[in-house]
Design a protein around this motif. Structure first.
Motif, short mmCIF file in Angstrom:
data_model
loop_
_atom_site.label_atom_id
_atom_site.label_comp_id
_atom_site.label_asym_id
_atom_site.label_seq_id
_atom_site.Cartn_x
_atom_site.Cartn_y
_atom_site.Cartn_z
N GLU A 97 0.59 -1.60 -0.01
CA GLU A 97 0.00 -0.04 -0.01
C GLU A 97 1.24 1.02 0.05
OE1 GLU A 97 -2.36 0.08 3.09
OE2 GLU A 97 -3.41 -2.04 2.79
N ARG A 98 2.32 1.47 0.94
CA ARG A 98 3.01 2.65 0.71
C ARG A 98 3.72 2.86 -0.57
NH1 ARG A 98 4.65 7.05 2.61
NH2 ARG A 98 6.25 7.47 2.70
N TYR A 99 3.82 1.99 -1.12
CA TYR A 99 4.54 1.85 -2.58
C TYR A 99 3.81 2.62 -3.25
CZ TYR A 99 7.11 0.57 -6.50
OH TYR A 99 8.39 0.44 -7.90
N LEU A 100 2.41 1.46 -3.72
CA LEU A 100 1.59 2.42 -4.36
C LEU A 100 0.99 3.44 -4.07
CD1 LEU A 100 -0.95 -0.96 -4.71
CD2 LEU A 100 0.23 -0.04 -6.39
N ILE A 101 0.82 3.68 -2.63
CA ILE A 101 0.40 5.76 -3.06
C ILE A 101 1.67 6.36 -3.11
CG2 ILE A 101 0.14 6.99 -1.04
CD1 ILE A 101 -1.32 4.81 0.67
N HIS A 102 2.66 5.76 -2.81
CA HIS A 102 4.30 6.56 -2.63
C HIS A 102 4.21 6.97 -4.52
CE1 HIS A 102 8.20 7.23 -2.87
NE2 HIS A 102 8.58 7.03 -3.37
N LYS A 103 2.81 6.86 -5.15
CA LYS A 103 3.97 6.78 -7.19
C LYS A 103 5.44 7.37 -7.53
CE LYS A 103 -0.64 8.80 -6.63
NZ LYS A 103 -1.82 10.21 -6.99
N PRO A 104 5.76 6.35 -7.67
CA PRO A 104 7.47 5.86 -7.66
C PRO A 104 8.25 6.99 -8.73
CG PRO A 104 6.47 4.11 -8.18
CD PRO A 104 5.28 4.67 -7.38
N THR A 105 7.09 7.17 -9.86
CA THR A 105 7.50 7.57 -10.85
C THR A 105 7.93 9.23 -10.87
OG1 THR A 105 6.90 5.52 -12.25
CG2 THR A 105 7.53 7.63 -13.35
N ASP A 106 7.22 9.39 -10.51
CA ASP A 106 6.56 11.13 -9.99
C ASP A 106 7.58 11.34 -8.87
OD1 ASP A 106 6.04 14.08 -10.47
OD2 ASP A 106 5.07 14.23 -8.60
N TYR A 107 7.99 11.13 -7.61
CA TYR A 107 8.99 10.65 -7.10
C TYR A 107 10.34 11.08 -7.35
CZ TYR A 107 11.62 9.36 -2.80
OH TYR A 107 12.51 9.04 -1.94
N LYS A 108 10.69 9.98 -8.17
CA LYS A 108 11.44 9.45 -8.92
C LYS A 108 12.51 11.09 -9.42
CE LYS A 108 14.53 6.51 -10.93
NZ LYS A 108 14.32 4.46 -12.08
N VAL B 48 15.53 12.88 -7.93
CA VAL B 48 16.68 13.04 -8.35
C VAL B 48 17.27 14.14 -8.95
CG1 VAL B 48 18.48 11.65 -10.58
CG2 VAL B 48 16.72 10.56 -9.71
N ALA B 49 16.66 14.68 -9.84
CA ALA B 49 16.73 16.51 -9.83
C ALA B 49 17.02 17.26 -8.74
CB ALA B 49 15.59 16.85 -10.61
N LEU B 50 16.41 16.61 -7.98
CA LEU B 50 16.76 17.55 -6.31
C LEU B 50 18.16 17.51 -6.16
CD1 LEU B 50 15.96 20.08 -4.71
CD2 LEU B 50 15.52 17.97 -3.12
#
Length: 341
Positions: free
Chosen positions: A257-268, A272-274
């Motif tokens: 559930e944490r991984y699905l909520i987390h939205k890894p693509t946008d987060y990544k 990474v840019a930051l």
């Protein structure tokens, strides 16, 4: 030009407080800025001929249905153990000046591999002169990559509790023996939710470099590796199993559930840019900051009865995107500081 993909992503927004045109424009501007940070990262941070930062070539888990666990970093431990900067000032309590570049190396390593990463630090490490790159700590906090814990609480205790509730893994060189000896629950948390990190000094020519691999891993001033408690380096399969959970294991649903909520693509993309930006800036700023710290006297705090009125359970349960109370309290106490470090 607005594409069908743009429309689909806009339609998927839960709260449409922006027009489709503005949505596309902002996303385009963000993509341009991200590309600029990556270009600067490649230009400023020299490339190393090495392709691996340690003996783990991949963190991909081939087991069916496996999910990545949340990474919780013991920030103080990582900054101290990963630092090459000796604090030779008279009265210095710690041997090294905590190095934020070591944090960059570890956070970026996991983010580019699609892990959710959270760093926990005590309030004293967010103060001016406490680390090699105070401004970067501020940006990590503002972007919800770092949680600041009031000094009246033990940051490693909070890190372990975060990991226990999220079914995450604490990355640290601390064996947490005191926690293991407290009670059976604490012992189980340490056994199941801690991954030992070792640090190795590298020569000056290999420091502050990006590796020659697709992830462009950043190697700061020390090389990190995954270790057993006896100091032996872990094999790749052991590391993968510790960092993932499969459906037949307890707490799988929590991680999933944490991984699905987390939205890894946008987060990544954003993270990474930051990190690319901060690493690039740190190449020149960190040496200057270290020189400035060494030229100042060691901070000698006075005893204080002041404390931040936040319960331990509230710290652990507080959403990651709500840190105003900590930032406000930090700013207040920086301006009115007579407390402990």
């Amino acid at each position: 030009m607005i594409t069908e993909s743009d429309k689909n992503e806009y339609d998927a927004l839960e709260c449409k407080n922006i027009t489709l045109e503005d949505f596309v424009r902002q996303r385009t501007e963000a993509a341009i800025e991200d590309a600029m940070h990556e270009a600067n990262y490649k230009r400023v941070v020299k490339q190393s001929p090495k392709k691996c930062i340690n003996n783990v070539l991949s963190l991909l888990d081939s087991r069916h249905g496996s999910v990545r666990r949340t990474i919780v970093i013991d920030g103080a431990n990582v900054m101290h153990c990963g630092s090459p900067h000796t604090d030779h000032r008279k009265g210095a309590i710690q041997q090294n000046i905590p190095d934020v570049a070591a944090l960059f190396s570890l956070i970026r390593y996991f983010v580019v591999r699609d892990f959710d990463v959270l760093t926990v630090i005590s309030r004293k490490y967010a103060k001016p002169g406490a680390t090699t790159f105070k401004r970067a700590i501020d940006e990590l906090v503002e972007n919800n990559l770092c949680i600041v814990i009031p000094s009246s609480y033990l940051d490693d205790t909070v890190a372990l509790e975060f990991a226990a509730q999220l079914n995450g893994v604490v990355l640290t060189s601390d064996l947490y023996r005191d926690h293991s000896n407290m009670n059976n629950r604490s012992r189980r948390v340490v056994e199941k939710h801690r991954l030992n990190i070792g640090w190795e000094i590298i020569n000056d020519e290999s420091r502050n470099m990006r590796l020659k691999n697709p992830e462009m891993d950043y190697q700061a001033s020390k090389r990190f590796s995954f270790r057993h408690d006896d100091g032996a380096e872990m094999c790749q399969n052991d590391v993968i199993q510790r960092l993932h959970v499969v459906p037949d294991q307890l707490q799988y649903m929590i991680s999933n559930e944490r991984y699905l909520i987390h939205k890894p693509t946008d987060y990544k993309r954003r993270t990474v840019a930051l990190l690319n930006k901060l690493i690039t800036q740190g190449v020149s700023e960190i040496p200057e900051n270290v020189r400035g710290i060494l030229e100042t006297d060691v901070h000698k705090p006075r005893v204080s009865n002041k404390s931040i009125n936040v319960e331990p359970a509230e710290i652990v349960c507080r959403p990651f995107d709500d840190q105003e109370v900590y930032i406000d309290a930090l700013e207040y106490q920086n301006n009115n500081d007579d407390g402990d470090w």
